[in-house]
Structure formats: C-alpha cells, structure tokens
Design a protein around this motif. Structure first.
Motif, PDB file in Angstrom:
ATOM      1  N   ASN A 101       2.102   7.160  13.405  1.00 24.89           N
ATOM      2  CA  ASN A 101       1.429   6.985  14.697  1.00 24.89           C
ATOM      3  C   ASN A 101       2.007   5.756  15.400  1.00 24.89           C
ATOM      4  OD1 ASN A 101      -0.300   7.151  16.881  1.00 24.89           O
ATOM      5  ND2 ASN A 101      -1.997   6.132  15.830  1.00 24.89           N
ATOM      6  N   PRO A 102       3.242   5.869  15.919  1.00 29.80           N
ATOM      7  CA  PRO A 102       3.909   4.709  16.514  1.00 29.80           C
ATOM      8  C   PRO A 102       3.366   4.295  17.874  1.00 29.80           C
ATOM      9  CG  PRO A 102       5.269   6.676  16.741  1.00 29.80           C
ATOM     10  CD  PRO A 102       4.090   7.077  15.925  1.00 29.80           C
ATOM     11  N   ASN A 103       2.385   5.014  18.402  1.00 24.16           N
ATOM     12  CA  ASN A 103       1.875   4.716  19.742  1.00 24.16           C
ATOM     13  C   ASN A 103       0.772   3.667  19.742  1.00 24.16           C
ATOM     14  OD1 ASN A 103       3.575   6.638  20.984  1.00 24.16           O
ATOM     15  ND2 ASN A 103       2.154   8.282  20.444  1.00 24.16           N
ATOM     16  N   LYS A 104       0.264   3.293  18.559  1.00 24.55           N
ATOM     17  CA  LYS A 104      -0.812   2.308  18.485  1.00 24.55           C
ATOM     18  C   LYS A 104      -0.346   1.103  17.686  1.00 24.55           C
ATOM     19  CE  LYS A 104      -5.714   1.671  17.470  1.00 24.55           C
ATOM     20  NZ  LYS A 104      -6.987   2.293  17.060  1.00 24.55           N
ATOM     21  N   THR A 105      -0.516  -0.080  18.261  1.00 25.81           N
ATOM     22  CA  THR A 105      -0.068  -1.315  17.629  1.00 25.81           C
ATOM     23  C   THR A 105      -1.255  -2.062  17.026  1.00 25.81           C
ATOM     24  OG1 THR A 105       1.711  -1.494  19.262  1.00 25.81           O
ATOM     25  CG2 THR A 105       1.210  -3.450  17.971  1.00 25.81           C
ATOM     26  N   TYR A 106      -1.068  -2.554  15.784  1.00 22.97           N
ATOM     27  CA  TYR A 106      -2.073  -3.353  15.096  1.00 22.97           C
ATOM     28  C   TYR A 106      -1.533  -4.766  14.888  1.00 22.97           C
ATOM     29  CZ  TYR A 106      -4.088   1.234  13.918  1.00 22.97           C
ATOM     30  OH  TYR A 106      -4.614   2.501  13.974  1.00 22.97           O
ATOM     31  N   SER A 107      -2.429  -5.688  14.520  1.00 22.13           N
ATOM     32  CA  SER A 107      -2.030  -7.081  14.324  1.00 22.13           C
ATOM     33  C   SER A 107      -2.432  -7.568  12.939  1.00 22.13           C
ATOM     34  CB  SER A 107      -2.683  -7.984  15.380  1.00 22.13           C
ATOM     35  OG  SER A 107      -2.254  -7.627  16.677  1.00 22.13           O
ATOM     36  N   ALA A 108      -1.637  -8.502  12.405  1.00 19.88           N
ATOM     37  CA  ALA A 108      -1.922  -9.107  11.101  1.00 19.88           C
ATOM     38  C   ALA A 108      -1.454 -10.546  11.115  1.00 19.88           C
ATOM     39  CB  ALA A 108      -1.242  -8.315   9.983  1.00 19.88           C
ATOM     40  N   GLU A 109      -1.856 -11.292  10.063  1.00 21.41           N
ATOM     41  CA  GLU A 109      -1.479 -12.706   9.948  1.00 21.41           C
ATOM     42  C   GLU A 109      -1.098 -13.004   8.509  1.00 21.41           C
ATOM     43  OE1 GLU A 109      -4.061 -16.690   9.952  1.00 21.41           O
ATOM     44  OE2 GLU A 109      -3.970 -15.752  11.949  1.00 21.41           O
ATOM     45  N   VAL A 110       0.047 -13.668   8.320  1.00 22.05           N
ATOM     46  CA  VAL A 110       0.554 -13.976   6.984  1.00 22.05           C
ATOM     47  C   VAL A 110      -0.384 -14.960   6.281  1.00 22.05           C
ATOM     48  CG1 VAL A 110       2.467 -14.963   5.662  1.00 22.05           C
ATOM     49  CG2 VAL A 110       2.932 -13.580   7.709  1.00 22.05           C
ATOM     50  N   TYR A 111      -0.816 -14.627   5.035  1.00 19.98           N
ATOM     51  CA  TYR A 111      -1.651 -15.554   4.279  1.00 19.98           C
ATOM     52  C   TYR A 111      -1.066 -15.895   2.909  1.00 19.98           C
ATOM     53  CZ  TYR A 111      -3.446 -11.744   1.309  1.00 19.98           C
ATOM     54  OH  TYR A 111      -3.551 -10.698   0.421  1.00 19.98           O
ATOM     55  N   ASN A 112      -0.035 -15.147   2.467  1.00 22.04           N
ATOM     56  CA  ASN A 112       0.562 -15.441   1.172  1.00 22.04           C
ATOM     57  C   ASN A 112       1.972 -14.865   1.119  1.00 22.04           C
ATOM     58  OD1 ASN A 112       1.046 -14.448  -1.877  1.00 22.04           O
ATOM     59  ND2 ASN A 112      -0.203 -16.308  -1.888  1.00 22.04           N
ATOM     60  N   ILE A 113       2.893 -15.620   0.493  1.00 14.55           N
ATOM     61  CA  ILE A 113       4.277 -15.176   0.348  1.00 14.55           C
ATOM     62  C   ILE A 113       4.577 -15.008  -1.129  1.00 14.55           C
ATOM     63  CG2 ILE A 113       6.699 -15.724   0.799  1.00 14.55           C
ATOM     64  CD1 ILE A 113       5.719 -17.471   3.141  1.00 14.55           C
ATOM     65  N   ILE A 168      11.005  -9.346  -1.044  1.00 21.29           N
ATOM     66  CA  ILE A 168       9.844 -10.073  -1.547  1.00 21.29           C
ATOM     67  C   ILE A 168       8.642  -9.703  -0.677  1.00 21.29           C
ATOM     68  CG2 ILE A 168       8.841 -12.370  -1.881  1.00 21.29           C
ATOM     69  CD1 ILE A 168      11.692 -13.384  -2.364  1.00 21.29           C
ATOM     70  N   ALA A 169       7.496  -9.525  -1.322  1.00 22.76           N
ATOM     71  CA  ALA A 169       6.290  -9.110  -0.593  1.00 22.76           C
ATOM     72  C   ALA A 169       5.689 -10.287   0.172  1.00 22.76           C
ATOM     73  CB  ALA A 169       5.261  -8.535  -1.552  1.00 22.76           C
ATOM     74  N   VAL A 170       5.444 -10.053   1.452  1.00 20.93           N
ATOM     75  CA  VAL A 170       4.728 -11.017   2.286  1.00 20.93           C
ATOM     76  C   VAL A 170       3.354 -10.411   2.577  1.00 20.93           C
ATOM     77  CG1 VAL A 170       4.654 -12.182   4.519  1.00 20.93           C
ATOM     78  CG2 VAL A 170       6.822 -11.967   3.295  1.00 20.93           C
ATOM     79  N   HIS A 171       2.302 -11.044   2.066  1.00 24.86           N
ATOM     80  CA  HIS A 171       0.948 -10.499   2.192  1.00 24.86           C
ATOM     81  C   HIS A 171       0.289 -11.012   3.466  1.00 24.86           C
ATOM     82  CE1 HIS A 171       1.417  -9.221  -1.976  1.00 24.86           C
ATOM     83  NE2 HIS A 171       1.750 -10.458  -2.294  1.00 24.86           N
ATOM     84  N   SER A 172      -0.298 -10.095   4.203  1.00 22.80           N
ATOM     85  CA  SER A 172      -0.907 -10.444   5.490  1.00 22.80           C
ATOM     86  C   SER A 172      -2.250  -9.757   5.640  1.00 22.80           C
ATOM     87  CB  SER A 172       0.012 -10.030   6.651  1.00 22.80           C
ATOM     88  OG  SER A 172       1.323 -10.529   6.455  1.00 22.80           O
ATOM     89  N   LYS A 173      -3.214 -10.487   6.184  1.00 25.13           N
ATOM     90  CA  LYS A 173      -4.530  -9.898   6.453  1.00 25.13           C
ATOM     91  C   LYS A 173      -4.522  -9.266   7.834  1.00 25.13           C
ATOM     92  CE  LYS A 173      -6.446 -14.326   8.018  1.00 25.13           C
ATOM     93  NZ  LYS A 173      -7.485 -15.348   7.778  1.00 25.13           N
ATOM     94  N   ILE A 174      -5.162  -8.109   7.937  1.00 20.37           N
ATOM     95  CA  ILE A 174      -5.195  -7.371   9.197  1.00 20.37           C
ATOM     96  C   ILE A 174      -6.270  -7.976  10.095  1.00 20.37           C
ATOM     97  CG2 ILE A 174      -5.570  -5.118  10.255  1.00 20.37           C
ATOM     98  CD1 ILE A 174      -4.573  -3.917   7.604  1.00 20.37           C
ATOM     99  N   ILE A 175      -5.906  -8.194  11.355  1.00 23.31           N
ATOM    100  CA  ILE A 175      -6.814  -8.801  12.323  1.00 23.31           C
ATOM    101  C   ILE A 175      -7.290  -7.740  13.303  1.00 23.31           C
ATOM    102  CG2 ILE A 175      -7.042 -10.578  14.108  1.00 23.31           C
ATOM    103  CD1 ILE A 175      -4.707 -12.023  12.773  1.00 23.31           C
TER     104      ILE A 175
END
Length: 425
Positions: free
Chosen positions: A271-283, A294-301
């Motif tokens: 579903n490329p027509n809808k954009t979501y946001s997240a913020e990095v909290y752990n690398i 390497i996994a970059v963990h981010s919480k969804i806002i």
C-alpha cells in the motif's frame, strides 16, 4: 414675484437635465463595445484573469472523481537514507492459546482478525479423562478418611505392643500418598477451570474451556472443530499490536549516519499510497543473519491502522532534520511547462436572480448548487520521496489554507474546460 417664479423654473430645468445626463452615462457604461473610461475597463479584465485560474466544482463532482482536500505538510526530503525493513511485534506481546490437557475441539469461538480480551474463551475441549479426574477427586476424600482411621487403629495396637510396627508404617505411608494425590488432583482440576470445592456427583464436566492469555488480535488459528489437540499444540495465536515497531535493515557503512531520535517516513509495500511515521529508539549491535545489515529499531508514531506484524516496508530516514513544505504527488499538475497546485478558496452558492413577478421554480436553477472554488497557484518543485514532493510557491500561501491533495488533474481539466467555454462566448 416674477423673479421668484423664474428661480423655481430654473431649478426644475437643472434637476431634469442632471437626471438625463446620469441616464445617458449609465447607458454608455452598459454598452458592449465602447471605451468609456479606465475604471470600466479594469474591472472586467481582472475578473477574466481570475476566471482563467480558478474552477468551481460541486460536491457531487468532487466525490465522483475522488478529489481529496488537505494541507501543505512539512517533510524531510533532502538529506535522507532509504532502506527496507519489516514490522515486528516483540515476543513478549505474542501468545498462543493452548490447552493444559489433550482433547477434541468441541467449539471454536474466534476467527483471524478478531479482537479478544485476556481470559476470553477461545475454544472448548472434550475428553473422557476429564470426568475420570473429577471422579477420582470425589472418591479420594472417602479413601483418605478410611486411611486416617486405619492409621489411628495401628497406633493404638502399636502402643499396646499388639500390632506390628510394619503395619503402622504402611498405614502412615498410605495416608500420605492419598493426601499427595488429592493435592495433585486439586491443582489439575483448577487448571481445567473447575472449582474443586464445587464438585459433586451431579456437576461433573466432560469439557473444559481454553482462554486467551493476553488481550490482542487473533493472528492465526491452528485448530478446527473435531480435531485433536494436546498440550504441545496451540489452538490460536494472539498478538498485542500496541507494541508494534519497525525494524529497518541498514547497511554497515550507513550505520554511523543513524542517531536515536531521527524520524522515519515509511510505506507498506502492498500500500504505497499511505505514509506512516516512526522514530529511532535503538540501534542493533549485530548483523541480521548472513547479511551485512544491522537492525535499527523504531517506534511507530501516530496512526497504526492497517499495520500488521510481518509486513514489509520501505523507509526513508531523515538525516539533518531540515523540513520543507511538501505535498503528495497527486496534488501537482504540469501545464505548459509549469507546475501548479490548487488552493481551496471558498464555498460558494451562486444566487439565481429572479425578475419581478417571476415564480421561484428551482427545477432549472443550475446556479444554486453548492460548490467549492479552487484557485491555481504556480510552484517550483524539489526532491521527491515516498509519494511526496517538496514545493516552493511563487507567492506566499496563507497559514491554514487547504489545498487539493488528490485529484488536482481533474480540477485543472475543469478549469481549462470552463476557460474554453468562456472564450467561445
């Protein structure tokens, strides 16, 4: 006396002459091909210019072509890093609904996608062994009572040196064994969801319930009615989506660019027509599998609607936190080598002018339809990412102004169609 009459006559003649002059002037202003002053020419020219850059669409027309209204947003589209990833829910927020005992599925109360609360009944399981356990629990009380009496008798005999010490030891062992068995049965019956103290010969149960260990959404159902399940076979999987987060796979060379707190815009692959946001909290500190990422963990806002554990995503990490005005790509039209967006100017309803004595019949009153007026504004475009493009308007857009974010092509077509008809007349 004659002088007074002459003054009155002169006043009347002057007043009549002024009325005639005004009537003549008005008739000339209403003419369609004569030059009668700069002001008379300026107003029509301004109106015509506005008409060429605006269009009015009714609510029905907007709904028919799918026009959507929004606002200019602030996006990071310049210094960015693009990477792929997936949505994940920690194992601490996942659970399987299982039975403590094997049996046949008698009823199944959930489907994939259902929301369940902790303790809610998922299914019922039937097994003749359940009745046997309850029967044994009810009968063991009388056996314990008999064993206590036998132990008391053996003690009396042993005190009188009549009975053998071996018989006393056997009676003691038997009583302890029965008490241990009762405690075991008590625990098993409680695990079946039955209160042992409420058991009687008339209340034996042949089935037990399987409940959800957590609150969440049913993500999978592994059993069906009539199938046999044992303690190692889960009946359903439950996921608590509030802990859903984003795992972005970033290559080793790009890891130094990633910082905690950076913003990520991402879209789901399907579903490329809808954009979501997240913020990095752990690398992460180790590579994923055999890859060099390497996994970059981010919480969804914000909004998580439509997001499910395991979905693949494409994300863009903001590196310099510089925001630019941006609009969805569908908000921009290209006409004559220039780029435009459409501003929502006002809701308008064109009144119908009724002549004196004319009936108010609205069946032919096309001008009374409610509509929205859109005005075209020229822009220059910048970088594009994830369906958004940075823009710079040629003139300032007032704060709070709404724009067309989807369907600008149709508004432009309506504007051109109106312009052509206007020149034709």
């Amino acid at each position: 006396m004659k002088r007074t009459i002459n003054k009155i006559a002169f006043g009347i003649i002057a007043f009549v002459t002024l009325l005639a002059f005004n009537a003549c002037t008005n008739s000339h202003k209403e003419g369609d091909g004569h030059n009668h002053g700069t002001e008379a020419e300026a107003e029509p020219a301004t109106d015509e210019h506005e008409e060429e850059n605006s269009a009015v669409l009714t609510d029905e027309q907007m709904k028919a072509v799918g026009i959507e209204i929004g606002m200019v947003e602030q996006k990071q589209l310049s210094a960015t890093l693009k990477a792929n990833g997936a949505l994940r829910v920690p194992n601490s927020n996942k659970a399987n609904a299982t039975s403590m005992f094997g049996g046949i599925i008698k009823s199944l109360n959930v489907e994939i996608g259902d929301y369940v609360k902790k303790g809610q009944v998922i299914a019922t399981i039937s097994n003749p062994q359940f009745i046997q356990l309850q029967e044994e629990y009810l009968s063991i009380n009388s056996r314990i009572e008999f064993a206590e009496q036998e132990l008391a008798r053996q003690r009396e005999l042993n005190d009188g040196n009549v009975g053998a010490r071996k018989n006393l030891q056997n009676a003691t062992t038997e009583l302890n064994t029965l008490r241990t068995r009762k405690a075991s049965l008590n625990q098993q019956i409680q695990m079946m969801g039955i209160n042992p103290t409420s058991l009687s010969n008339a209340s034996l149960k042949s089935s037990l319930v399987v409940t959800s260990p957590i609150s969440g959404t049913i993500s999978d159902v592994f059993a069906k009615i009539g199938s046999y399940v044992d303690v190692s076979s889960p009946i359903a999987e439950i996921i608590e989506n509030s802990a859903l987060h984003l795992d972005l796979q970033v290559f080793e060379k790009d890891i130094p660019l990633i910082k905690i707190g950076q913003k990520i815009d991402f879209v789901v692959t399907n579903n490329p027509n809808k954009t979501y946001s997240a913020e990095v909290y752990n690398i992460g500190s180790s590579f994923i599998g055999g890859s060099k990422t390497i996994a970059v963990h981010s919480k969804i806002i914000g909004d998580k609607t439509g997001l499910i554990d395991g979905m693949n995503i494409t994300g863009v990490v903001s590196l310099d936190n510089v925001l630019s005005p941006a609009v969805p790509n569908d908000a921009i039209v290209n006409a004559d080598g220039k780029y435009y967006i459409f501003l929502v100017k006002e809701q308008e309803e064109e009144p119908h002018d009724h002549k004196e004595g004319e009936s108010h019949d609205h069946s032919h009153d096309h001008g009374s339809e409610q509509g929205t007026r859109f005005e075209r504004m020229e822009i220059t475009i910048g970088a594009s990412q994830l369906g958004y493009t940075a823009i710079t308007p040629v003139s300032e857009i007032p704060h709070g102004t709404h724009i067309v974010v989807k369907g600008a092509f149709f508004v432009n077509a309506k504007m051109n169609d109106t312009g052509e008809h206007g020149h034709a007349h």
